[in-house]
Design an enzyme around this catalytic site. Structure first.
Site, PDB file in Angstrom:
ATOM      1  N   GLY A  66       0.628  -1.247   0.027  1.00  0.00           N
ATOM      2  CA  GLY A  66       0.024  -0.051  -0.150  1.00  0.00           C
ATOM      3  C   GLY A  66       0.770   1.150  -0.095  1.00  0.00           C
ATOM      4  N   ASN A  67       0.346   2.364   0.328  1.00  0.00           N
ATOM      5  CA  ASN A  67       1.009   3.809   0.276  1.00  0.00           C
ATOM      6  C   ASN A  67       0.450   4.379   1.447  1.00  0.00           C
ATOM      7  OD1 ASN A  67      -1.512   5.403  -0.465  1.00  0.00           O
ATOM      8  ND2 ASN A  67      -1.058   4.015  -2.486  1.00  0.00           N
ATOM      9  N   ARG A  68       1.102   5.478   1.695  1.00  0.00           N
ATOM     10  CA  ARG A  68       0.729   6.467   3.008  1.00  0.00           C
ATOM     11  C   ARG A  68      -0.469   7.374   3.001  1.00  0.00           C
ATOM     12  NH1 ARG A  68       5.566   6.686   5.939  1.00  0.00           N
ATOM     13  NH2 ARG A  68       7.251   5.904   4.831  1.00  0.00           N
ATOM     14  N   SER A  69      -1.161   7.237   1.859  1.00  0.00           N
ATOM     15  CA  SER A  69      -2.367   8.109   1.448  1.00  0.00           C
ATOM     16  C   SER A  69      -3.497   7.852   2.646  1.00  0.00           C
ATOM     17  CB  SER A  69      -2.984   7.738   0.083  1.00  0.00           C
ATOM     18  OG  SER A  69      -4.148   8.569   0.229  1.00  0.00           O
ATOM     19  N   ALA A  75      -4.878   7.583  -4.311  1.00  0.00           N
ATOM     20  CA  ALA A  75      -3.253   7.138  -4.654  1.00  0.00           C
ATOM     21  C   ALA A  75      -3.515   5.700  -4.876  1.00  0.00           C
ATOM     22  CB  ALA A  75      -2.447   7.419  -3.160  1.00  0.00           C
TER      23      ALA A  75
END
Length: 433
Positions: free
Chosen positions: A228-231, A296
């Protein structure tokens, strides 16, 4: 910044945003409903942001929360009558000195009295005097909210330039559930600060369908792990909140978010992966007037997903064998769908670019390259990094449009940034894209 009385509903000067850190005089009106207790949290929110708060309740409100509580939280005296502090002409002075008047909760009765121009208590007199932004947050049972009398009164207030927020959908007094719940205090405060920054949220988008993606996608590695990502989804939710209060029919297609409250008046659809997002966005965009891709989206996903949890002792082997495949480009696909007629030709498509600079190019230059590739009508570019933009309360960046120089968006809350983005979108609609 908004220039009222202009030919356009919003005239935006992106580099002229009122300093959100300066103290303001906020009058908080409280009507007599069970949601009056939430006004205490709203007082605290404003005070923590350095504002001076004067609580002006109705007599009925004091049946729910006592004057002593409001005085202790605000540090200011509490009055309900125009005959209090007559020597200082309080019924005029409170409204004259206000930078914003907020009524939360606003009952059907208070809304009716405001629409009629009554001045039979300190709150209604203050509203008549005030020339500053006035924000009304309704709270009542669904039947009262939907009653034609209430709806006519709300239209009257909006026509006069008062911002009437959409009520939330949820648990009401007793066992009832439906539209009419007071939005959360932080949601109200965000709208108030957006108005104080100079962006009036009018109700000009009634009849428009807006689809907004938000949050990060998750690409499954095994049943318990994902890439995943930090969004956080904050910017997408802020866009949805402002669009909904402007009267639009808003659908949020949300990936992984930080348990944000659902924007009042919006419909929420959850997705997990980039492929889920592509499917739902295509479905929701078939009759959309505005599509905003603020999510994101993961560029790649694992080619093979393990059926069971990868054990720690076997993780090195699994990672060594990990192969990635490219995810669909959802934004580019929506642009292509519009060209084919699967998305309305009139639909304005907005993209987002989260970029970092390097030795070869700046974040803005990479964003400009992305804008040219994607083919969308407008692109909001952010320079991201650790502790920058993702999961933060504020944002900044550039708005890119065809045949225009990049518009610099100075640092501000994500609601203020949302108002600026939607202001540019509104001008594009007025000009026929």
């Amino acid at each position: 910044m908004v220039e009222r009385g202009s030919s356009h509903a919003w005239t935006v000067r992106l580099c002229d945003v009122t300093d959100s850190n300066s103290a303001r005089n906020i009058v908080l009106g409280v009507a007599g409903g069970i949601a009056a207790y939430k006004a205490c949290h709203l007082v605290r929110n404003f005070k923590e942001h350095g504002d001076n708060v004067r609580v002006v309740p109705t007599e009925s409100a004091l049946n729910f929360v006592g004057a002593a509580t409001f005085e202790a939280l605000s540090g200011n005296p509490v009055s309900t009558s125009v005959f209090d502090a007559v020597e200082s002409v309080q019924h005029v002075a409170v409204g004259q000195e206000a930078d914003a008047v907020v009524i939360a909760p606003a009952t059907a009765d208070v809304i009716a009295r405001l629409a009629a121009g009554r001045a039979d208590d300190l709150l209604t007199a203050t509203v008549l005097v005030a020339t500053c932004p006035i924000i009304v947050a309704p709270a009542m049972h669904t039947e009262m909210w939907n009653n034609p009398a209430t709806q006519d009164n709300v239209k009257t207030l909006r026509r006069r330039g008062i911002t009437v927020m959409e009520p939330a959908h949820g648990r009401l007094t007793g066992k009832d559930t439906g539209a009419g719940r007071l939005p959360e205090p932080e949601q109200i405060a965000d709208i108030v600060r957006t108005e104080l920054a100079g962006f009036h949220i009018n109700h000009s988008w009634s009849g428009l369908k807006v689809v907004i993606s938000a949050g990060g996608t998750q690409e499954e590695l095994d049943p318990v792990r994902y890439l995943g990502n930090r969004s956080s989804g904050r910017q997408g939710f802020a866009l949805a909140e402002v669009a909904a209060h402007k009267g639009a029919d808003v659908t949020i297609v949300a990936g992984n978010t930080t348990k944000l409250p659902v924007p009042s008046g919006a419909t929420l659809r959850h997705i997990v992966s980039a492929r889920d997002l592509e499917t739902v966005m295509r479905e929701e965009s078939r009759d959309a007037d505005i599509v905003i891709m603020a999510a994101a989206v993961a560029d790649y996903r694992p080619a093979n997903v393990a059926d069971s949890k990868i054990k720690k002792g076997k993780m090195d082997d699994a990672l060594a064998a990990l192969q990635m495949v490219e995810n669909p480009d959802v934004l580019k696909a929506l642009v292509a769908a519009r060209q084919k007629g699967d998305v309305p030709q009139k639909c304005v498509i907005v993209g987002f670019a989260a970029e970092t600079g390097d030795a070869d190019s700046s974040a803005l230059e990479y964003a400009e390259e992305k804008f040219a590739r994607k083919g969308c009508d407008l692109l909001m570019a952010n320079e991201v990094g650790r502790g920058m933009i993702f999961s933060q309360e504020n944002s900044e960046g550039w708005i890119l449009q065809r045949y225009e120089k990049p518009l610099r968006v100075e640092q501000g809350s994500k609601h203020v940034v949302a108002a600026q983005i939607l202001g540019v979108v509104e001008k594009m609609i007025e000009l026929g894209n």
